[in-house]
Design a protein around this motif. Structure first.
Motif, PDB file in Angstrom:
ATOM      1  N   ARG A 110      49.550  40.934  33.905  1.00  0.00           N
ATOM      2  CA  ARG A 110      49.818  39.487  33.883  1.00  0.00           C
ATOM      3  C   ARG A 110      48.896  38.771  34.879  1.00  0.00           C
ATOM      4  O   ARG A 110      48.443  39.377  35.854  1.00  0.00           O
ATOM      5  CB  ARG A 110      51.286  39.224  34.241  1.00  0.00           C
ATOM      6  N   ASP A 111      48.664  37.499  34.634  1.00  0.00           N
ATOM      7  CA  ASP A 111      47.819  36.705  35.541  1.00  0.00           C
ATOM      8  C   ASP A 111      48.316  36.841  36.977  1.00  0.00           C
ATOM      9  O   ASP A 111      47.533  36.960  37.925  1.00  0.00           O
ATOM     10  CB  ASP A 111      47.836  35.221  35.155  1.00  0.00           C
ATOM     11  N   ASP A 112      49.639  36.827  37.113  1.00  0.00           N
ATOM     12  CA  ASP A 112      50.244  36.888  38.431  1.00  0.00           C
ATOM     13  C   ASP A 112      49.973  38.239  39.123  1.00  0.00           C
ATOM     14  O   ASP A 112      49.807  38.300  40.342  1.00  0.00           O
ATOM     15  CB  ASP A 112      51.756  36.667  38.263  1.00  0.00           C
ATOM     16  N   ASP A 113      49.937  39.322  38.329  1.00  0.00           N
ATOM     17  CA  ASP A 113      49.639  40.647  38.905  1.00  0.00           C
ATOM     18  C   ASP A 113      48.221  40.649  39.477  1.00  0.00           C
ATOM     19  O   ASP A 113      47.939  41.262  40.503  1.00  0.00           O
ATOM     20  CB  ASP A 113      49.732  41.750  37.836  1.00  0.00           C
ATOM     21  N   TRP A 114      47.331  39.988  38.767  1.00  0.00           N
ATOM     22  CA  TRP A 114      45.940  39.896  39.231  1.00  0.00           C
ATOM     23  C   TRP A 114      45.863  39.048  40.500  1.00  0.00           C
ATOM     24  O   TRP A 114      45.342  39.474  41.525  1.00  0.00           O
ATOM     25  CB  TRP A 114      45.067  39.292  38.120  1.00  0.00           C
ATOM     26  N   SER A 115      46.433  37.822  40.434  1.00  0.00           N
ATOM     27  CA  SER A 115      46.225  36.904  41.563  1.00  0.00           C
ATOM     28  C   SER A 115      46.971  37.351  42.816  1.00  0.00           C
ATOM     29  O   SER A 115      46.439  37.221  43.925  1.00  0.00           O
ATOM     30  CB  SER A 115      46.555  35.464  41.187  1.00  0.00           C
ATOM     31  N   ASN A 161      43.208  45.497  38.934  1.00  0.00           N
ATOM     32  CA  ASN A 161      43.348  44.454  39.963  1.00  0.00           C
ATOM     33  C   ASN A 161      43.142  45.032  41.362  1.00  0.00           C
ATOM     34  O   ASN A 161      42.383  44.507  42.179  1.00  0.00           O
ATOM     35  CB  ASN A 161      44.715  43.749  39.836  1.00  0.00           C
TER      36      ASN A 161
END
Ligand code: NAP
Length: 254
Positions: A110-115, A161
């Motif tokens: 998810r985007d959140d896992d990356w950021s 990530n």
């Protein structure tokens, strides 16, 4: 920092102030103990301020402190650097150890896992370096040690990530080393292999057995295996070493 031979043996960091992010547990806690044994005043920064303060209270010697700080927040990093300065004097050692994983295969990440991983592991190190760099440059001395990972060197399925954040640490380390060398501020990174901490606690027996098969020294690392190298790089014996990425991994990434 003073030269070799000017300090009592075994107390080579006497008088230094060392900020250790993520120093409340695992590798960071072992680093905090190692630096305190070397004579440094240690400032621990972690999201859980009570955990940071409790860990600081257990360290050898006096003058240690712990603060709540999310390294992803630049203002929080500046506040820790300022608090260290108020309590003792400006930090001459910075260990960027705070790190997290949010593992998952690429297509499900998810985007959140990356950021979250990039913001903590990479931007967090940048935030903290920027908060202390000016003071180190002004005093013509300092040592920054970034805790990376062998995953930043060799990659790992399920950790795009994390691998990207740690490979980013390697570029950051070399660029900072080049930028600050003329002011006698050194910057190096240590790249641990698999180390027994909360981060690896969920590995199953079969995963650990499989990992040991890939590690020439045939065991997982202990936090102290990493802490000794960090203490060395932080101190005067490493005065001619900068811009290096040194693996502490039982030979795994040869
Ligand atoms: P750990 O046991 O999970 O401890 C992580 C530490 O970082 C804790 O003190 C935690 O405290 C702090 N932390 C996490 N997010 C933070 C944030 N946003 N701001 C401030 N502090 C934060 O981890 P570890 O295994 O000791 O790992 C330490 C470092 O070594 C990490 O950079 C990791 O990537 C690296 N590493 C570990 C291994 C391994 O096998 N264990 C291998 C290679 C590299 P709070 O939760 O209170 O914030």
């Amino acid at each position: 920092m003073s030269g070799v031979g000017t300090r009592r043996a075994g107390r080579e960091l006497a008088g230094e102030v060392a900020i250790v992010t993520g120093g409340s547990r695992g590798i960071g806690l072992a680093v905090a103990h190692a630096l305190a044994r070397g004579g440094a005043h240690v400032v621990i920064a972690a999201r859980n301020g009570e955990g940071a303060a409790a860990a600081a209270a257990e360290l050898e010697g006096e003058g240690h402190s712990g603060y709540a700080c999310d390294v992803a927040d630049p203002a929080a990093c500046r506040a820790v650097a300022a608090a260290a300065q108020r309590a003792q004097k400006p930090a001459s050692i910075l260990v960027n150890n705070a790190g997290i994983t949010r593992d998952g295969i690429l297509v499900r990440l998810r985007d959140d896992d990356w950021s979250q991983v990039l913001d903590t592991n990479l931007k967090g190190a940048f935030n903290m370096i920027r908060a202390v760099a000016r003071g180190m440059m002004k005093r013509r001395g300092g040592s920054i040690v970034n805790v990376s990972s062998v995953i930043g060197l060799i990659g790992n399925a399920g950790q795009v990530n994390y691998a990207a954040s740690k490979a980013g640490i390697h570029g950051l380390t070399k660029a900072v080393a080049k930028e600050l060398a003329s002011r006698n501020v050194r910057c190096n990174a240590v790249a641990p292999g698999f180390v027994k901490t909360d981060m690896t606690a969920e590995l199953g027996d079969s995963q650990v057995a499989e990992l040991k098969g890939r590690i020439p020294l045939a065991r997982l690392g202990e936090p102290d295996d990493v802490a000794g190298l960090v203490r060395f790089l932080a101190g005067p014996e490493a005065r001619y070493i900068t811009g290096q990425i040194i693996a502490v991994d039982g030979g795994m990434a040869m």
